[in-house]
Each structure stands twice: as C-alpha cells, then as structure tokens.
Design an enzyme around this catalytic site. Structure first.
Site, PDB file in Angstrom:
ATOM      1  N   ASP A   1      -4.844 -10.881   6.614  1.00 46.18           N
ATOM      2  CA  ASP A   1      -5.965 -11.009   5.719  1.00 46.18           C
ATOM      3  C   ASP A   1      -7.211 -11.949   6.114  1.00 46.18           C
ATOM      4  O   ASP A   1      -8.372 -11.953   5.557  1.00 46.18           O
ATOM      5  CB  ASP A   1      -5.730 -11.480   4.287  1.00 46.18           C
ATOM      6  CG  ASP A   1      -4.761 -10.168   3.828  1.00 46.18           C
ATOM      7  OD1 ASP A   1      -5.106  -8.916   3.721  1.00 46.18           O
ATOM      8  OD2 ASP A   1      -3.622 -10.346   3.086  1.00 46.18           O
TER       9      ASP A   1
ATOM     10  N   LYS B   1      -8.444  -6.233  10.405  1.00 45.19           N
ATOM     11  CA  LYS B   1      -9.040  -5.767   9.216  1.00 45.19           C
ATOM     12  C   LYS B   1     -10.406  -6.051   8.913  1.00 45.19           C
ATOM     13  O   LYS B   1     -10.959  -5.063   8.402  1.00 45.19           O
ATOM     14  CB  LYS B   1      -7.828  -6.357   8.001  1.00 45.19           C
ATOM     15  CG  LYS B   1      -6.692  -5.716   7.805  1.00 45.19           C
ATOM     16  CD  LYS B   1      -5.970  -6.487   6.263  1.00 45.19           C
ATOM     17  CE  LYS B   1      -4.646  -6.022   6.227  1.00 45.19           C
ATOM     18  NZ  LYS B   1      -4.345  -6.572   4.669  1.00 45.19           N
TER      19      LYS B   1
ATOM     20  N   ASP C   1      -2.854 -12.170   0.939  1.00 46.32           N
ATOM     21  CA  ASP C   1      -1.710 -12.892   1.017  1.00 46.32           C
ATOM     22  C   ASP C   1      -1.145 -13.483   2.415  1.00 46.32           C
ATOM     23  O   ASP C   1      -0.224 -13.972   2.409  1.00 46.32           O
ATOM     24  CB  ASP C   1      -0.553 -12.440   0.130  1.00 46.32           C
ATOM     25  CG  ASP C   1       0.069 -11.328   0.794  1.00 46.32           C
ATOM     26  OD1 ASP C   1      -0.681 -10.457   1.495  1.00 46.32           O
ATOM     27  OD2 ASP C   1       1.360 -11.412   0.873  1.00 46.32           O
TER      28      ASP C   1
ATOM     29  N   ASP D   1      -5.466  -6.498  -0.349  1.00 41.96           N
ATOM     30  CA  ASP D   1      -4.299  -6.112   0.260  1.00 41.96           C
ATOM     31  C   ASP D   1      -3.538  -5.404  -0.746  1.00 41.96           C
ATOM     32  O   ASP D   1      -3.692  -5.412  -1.924  1.00 41.96           O
ATOM     33  CB  ASP D   1      -4.015  -7.397   0.869  1.00 41.96           C
ATOM     34  CG  ASP D   1      -2.710  -7.501   1.581  1.00 41.96           C
ATOM     35  OD1 ASP D   1      -2.514  -6.472   2.404  1.00 41.96           O
ATOM     36  OD2 ASP D   1      -1.505  -7.943   1.004  1.00 41.96           O
TER      37      ASP D   1
ATOM     38  N   ASP E   1       0.752  -5.238  -0.321  1.00 39.21           N
ATOM     39  CA  ASP E   1       2.060  -5.997  -0.441  1.00 39.21           C
ATOM     40  C   ASP E   1       1.728  -7.521  -0.719  1.00 39.21           C
ATOM     41  O   ASP E   1       0.820  -8.120   0.103  1.00 39.21           O
ATOM     42  CB  ASP E   1       2.802  -5.922   0.885  1.00 39.21           C
ATOM     43  CG  ASP E   1       3.518  -4.532   1.161  1.00 39.21           C
ATOM     44  OD1 ASP E   1       3.705  -3.765   0.013  1.00 39.21           O
ATOM     45  OD2 ASP E   1       3.585  -4.119   2.347  1.00 39.21           O
TER      46      ASP E   1
END
EC number: 3.1.3.18
Length: 228
Positions: free
Chosen positions: A180, A153, A176, A10, A12
């Site tokens: 995810d 994702k 995070d 990921d 951010d």
C-alpha cells in the site's frame, strides 16, 4: 459534484473483521452511501475485488494483483505478464517446495500477472529464484507475492484515475501493508490501520488507533463528518 473524496481501500487487513478473518459486514452501508468513487486496490487476484464490489453494490472499479490488473468498470488493462512468475513457481516446486494452498490452489488460479506463495513456505529460496527472473518477492502479511518490481498499486491507481476520470490526487486511502506504500504516495491523505506493517505505518500520513475495518470505518466517518 461529489462532496466526498475518492476512496481507495485495500481489502485484507483493512476491510476485514477485527480478528482479521472475513469481510466485516459493517462496511457495506458506508461504502454504498459514499458519493464518490470507491476503488478497491488489492494484492488479490482480479475476480476477488470485482466480486466484492458486486456484493457491496458499488461500481466495479479495482486495482488488483498489486497493480497488475486495472479495471475502470468498462475496460481491463493487464500491466504485466504472468509467464516469468509462473516459471519461478515451477522452479520453486522443482526445488522441493510448494505454493502451499492445496491441490486446487484457488489463490493463484485466476491470477494474470503474478503468483502468491503461502507464508509457511521458505522465503529465501523463493527470493533467489525470483531474482534470476528479474522479479521481486513482497510479504504482505498474508502471502509472498512474486511480481514484476516495476508494477505497483500506486501506478495502477494512477492509470485507473486517468482512464476513468478519477482525481487520484484528491483521494483518501486506507491500507495495512508494504504493497500500500505506493498508493499512499499518490493520494491526498493516507491512513494505516493499527495492524499495519512497519512500511505502511512509516509511509502513511496517519497511523490509526483502530485495527482492520474498525480503522477504515473511523476514517470514513471522520472524512464524511469533516467534509475534508
């Protein structure tokens, strides 16, 4: 044959500085030296992970917009239509609210499959409008994403792996946020950085002691050192 496993990251909250703002430059060399595919899997619009790959000097391989856009390095696949999400945004504006990113709205300008709303805007009316269009709103900690609930994702990563010949089932992932979780479900090992939200922490194989890029760097160093 590569000794490192594929790496799914990921952006951010995962590649950012310890204070959470901006890409941490310490990630550049370790990712450049990684001898297996590095996939950037993000909620950001498609141009962002491609530009980051370019500046990292790694192959441009990405899953963007929470699975809405998949890029193998040779072919772009769009897995959802932005029309419904755009209609939600327009109705939200008509109700007196805003996307919250300013007049130019570069957060949404290049999105192909979803829209993102600033978290300082009201969530409840956004969710109510989105539900009328069969869409969901997820809070990544950085924005509210109005998206097709069937697009994730994880699904994007599986499609990428099949098209690009990447062994997703052998990959290591770091993330995070709630977006995810689907990635964690399809890889071999998953890590949530210490700043991760409750959903990511629960879904990960391990929650790290380190936050942001510190956590990602710790995973990279550990996996490479151990040969796992």
């Amino acid at each position: 044959m590569a000794s490192d496993p594929p790496l799914v990251l990921d952006i951010d909250g995962t590649l950012t500085r310890p204070e959470g703002f901006g890409i941490d430059p310490r990630i550049f060399d370790p990712l450049l030296e990684w001898d297996a595919p590095v996939v950037l899997a993000t909620g950001k619009a498609f141009p962002y992970p491609i530009a980051l790959c370019h500046f990292l000097a790694i192959p441009e391989i990405a899953v963007a917009e929470n699975g809405g856009v998949v890029y193998t390095g040779e072919e772009v696949t769009v897995t959802a239509d932005r029309a419904a999400a755009q209609a939600v945004l327009e109705e939200y504006r008509e109700a007196g609210y805003a996307a919250g990113w300013g007049g130019d709205d570069t957060i949404n300008r290049w999105r192909a499959t979803e829209v993102a709303i600033n978290r300082d805007q009201p969530r409840d009316p956004l969710e109510a409008i989105a539900a009328d269009y069969g869409l969901e709103v997820i809070d990544t900690g950085y924005a509210y994403h109005v998206k097709d609930p069937t697009v994730t994702k994880g699904q994007g990563l599986l499609a990428l792996g099949e098209a690009a010949g990447i062994e997703v089932a052998e990959a290591v992932a770091v993330g995070d946020s709630i977006n995810d979780v689907s990635t964690f479900e399809v890889v071999s090992r998953s890590f949530a950085v210490a700043n991760a939200d409750a959903d990511a922490r629960e879904a990960a194989d391990e929650v790290l002691e380190e936050t942001h890029a510190d956590g990602t760097l710790a995973v990279v160093e550990r996996v490479r050192a151990s040969g796992e």
